[in-house]
Design an enzyme around this catalytic site. Sequence first.
Site, PDB file in Angstrom:
ATOM      1  N   LEU A 249       0.842  -1.202   0.000  1.00 25.01           N
ATOM      2  CA  LEU A 249       0.000   0.000   0.000  1.00 25.01           C
ATOM      3  C   LEU A 249       0.878   1.255   0.000  1.00 25.01           C
ATOM      4  O   LEU A 249       0.543   2.262  -0.613  1.00 25.01           O
ATOM      5  CB  LEU A 249      -0.936   0.012   1.216  1.00 25.01           C
ATOM      6  CG  LEU A 249      -1.833   1.252   1.282  1.00 25.01           C
ATOM      7  CD1 LEU A 249      -2.838   1.278   0.148  1.00 25.01           C
ATOM      8  CD2 LEU A 249      -2.569   1.313   2.608  1.00 25.01           C
ATOM      9  N   TYR A 250       2.013   1.175   0.700  1.00 19.50           N
ATOM     10  CA  TYR A 250       2.952   2.303   0.686  1.00 19.50           C
ATOM     11  C   TYR A 250       3.296   2.663  -0.768  1.00 19.50           C
ATOM     12  O   TYR A 250       3.187   3.817  -1.186  1.00 19.50           O
ATOM     13  CB  TYR A 250       4.228   1.937   1.462  1.00 19.50           C
ATOM     14  CG  TYR A 250       5.348   2.920   1.260  1.00 19.50           C
ATOM     15  CD1 TYR A 250       5.285   4.189   1.820  1.00 19.50           C
ATOM     16  CD2 TYR A 250       6.467   2.583   0.493  1.00 19.50           C
ATOM     17  CE1 TYR A 250       6.307   5.103   1.621  1.00 19.50           C
ATOM     18  CE2 TYR A 250       7.497   3.490   0.294  1.00 19.50           C
ATOM     19  CZ  TYR A 250       7.415   4.749   0.856  1.00 19.50           C
ATOM     20  OH  TYR A 250       8.424   5.654   0.657  1.00 19.50           O
ATOM     21  N   ALA A 251       3.699   1.630  -1.524  1.00 22.22           N
ATOM     22  CA  ALA A 251       4.066   1.848  -2.931  1.00 22.22           C
ATOM     23  C   ALA A 251       2.875   2.402  -3.710  1.00 22.22           C
ATOM     24  O   ALA A 251       3.027   3.322  -4.533  1.00 22.22           O
ATOM     25  CB  ALA A 251       4.527   0.534  -3.546  1.00 22.22           C
TER      26      ALA A 251
END
Length: 443
Positions: A249-251
Amino acid sequence: MSLLKTVAVSNNNIQLPSTPGKFKPEKYQPYNHFMIHRLRLSKLTLWSSIFLAFILFFFILSPPSPSPSPATNTRQSWGGHHWEKRVTNSARTNSDSGLTVLVTGAAGFVGFHVSLSLKRRGDGVLGLDNFNRYYDQNLKRARQKVLSRAGVFVVEGDINDAALLRKLFDVVLFTHVMHLAAQAGVRYAMQNPHSYVHSNVAGFVNLLEVSKAANPQPAMVWASSSSVYGLNSKVPFSEKDRTDQPASLYAATKKAGEAIAHSYNHIYGLSITGLRFFTVYGPWGRPDMAYFFFTKDILKGKQITVFEGADGGTVARDFTYIDDIVTGCLGALDTAKRSTGSGGKKKGPAQFRIYNLGNTSPVAVSELVRILEKLLKVKAKKKVMAMPRNGDVQFTHANISRAHRELGYMPTTDLETGLTKFVKWYLDFYSPSRKKVAPSSSW
Ligand SMILES: O=C(O)[C@H]1O[C@H](OP(=O)(O)OP(=O)(O)OC[C@H]2O[C@@H](n3ccc(=O)[nH]c3=O)[C@H](O)[C@@H]2O)[C@H](O)[C@@H](O)[C@H]1O
């Protein structure tokens, strides 16, 4: 209460108690009962009116408060003459050609170093940071103290606070925004997904909204991430490669940031440069990163977990030293063209750029551990295990030719040299005898 009592006595000759509920008539009288009921009602009405009047009074008198930030506290910690003076002093340049830069995430790892470097070369720098609790706040406060001594004021606030951002843009005519405030960390996204949306998407949009409406609009340089390459298997990673397969999700929020940035560039003429950082490390680094907590755990004799790829494959990173990243950030700021819009209106096409800032030399995580063992003179207690499905990718490797060509970016620090500087800082900073916050050397 006494007023009611007087009225009741004069009209009806009834003794009303000063404390409601204690009155007991000697014998039941319908008339008296009716009067008492009416008096109780009027008493209630009077008190309700007083209460409502109070609320109205305070509502009318109280000033509008800034929009609350769910990430931090909602108390307003900014504003006032003294505060504005600190803001303008911090943002003042040493020369006419100097940049005036708002650095978001200034108490963070990269923001701290970039702010110091800008200030040292004479640019005006104002920091902004919400000092959240993602990792040790003491480290952020220590960075803040070093910045303060260098003349950089870090405003305490969140990028989601539009009123605060507008105020900063009212007080200072920023030529540039170096946007480094973000929810970092690949694996933490599984524990706290909303913090990524809050900072990396909502906060970023908020900052872009205020920047696009500013007059003049600043040029923006911001931190994307190598993680946008996700499951891309073509190496080295080039800016032309696909970035539509995020592994975390960060990416995904960083990739969303790139798309959002493009739309603001397209619609409003904001000049925007995205920098894809590759696993940045060094002194004053982030305690949530592997090199940092490996160092801590090795020194404590605690076991560390070293991931390996499928079928025992090597897990490697293009570890990039902080000083190299800082030269890349300054190169991006110095080559950024002006935004073309003003006050929310586009006047012509504006610059839009994306660069890899890596080291072009991936190193296996097992090698990172070997270097740390050597520098710390302690054998690590290692547990090797298959990389869990937690958003990690097995390998990163930057192609930096575009950044080299256009920003003059050329990293010069290999992992062992960089880790030597990190370990020196770490041992000094966490030494029990050290006077807190005073770094012994000039980072
Ligand atoms: O450049 C980026 O795009 C990102 O860089 C950084 O992410 P990563 O490259 O994942 O760094 P980091 O966590 O230090 O793990 C390093 C290596 O250790 C391995 N690793 C990790 C933990 C562990 O317990 N064991 C282990 O082997 C792990 O598998 C990995 O191979 C930033 O945190 C992120 O915010 C973002 O900016």
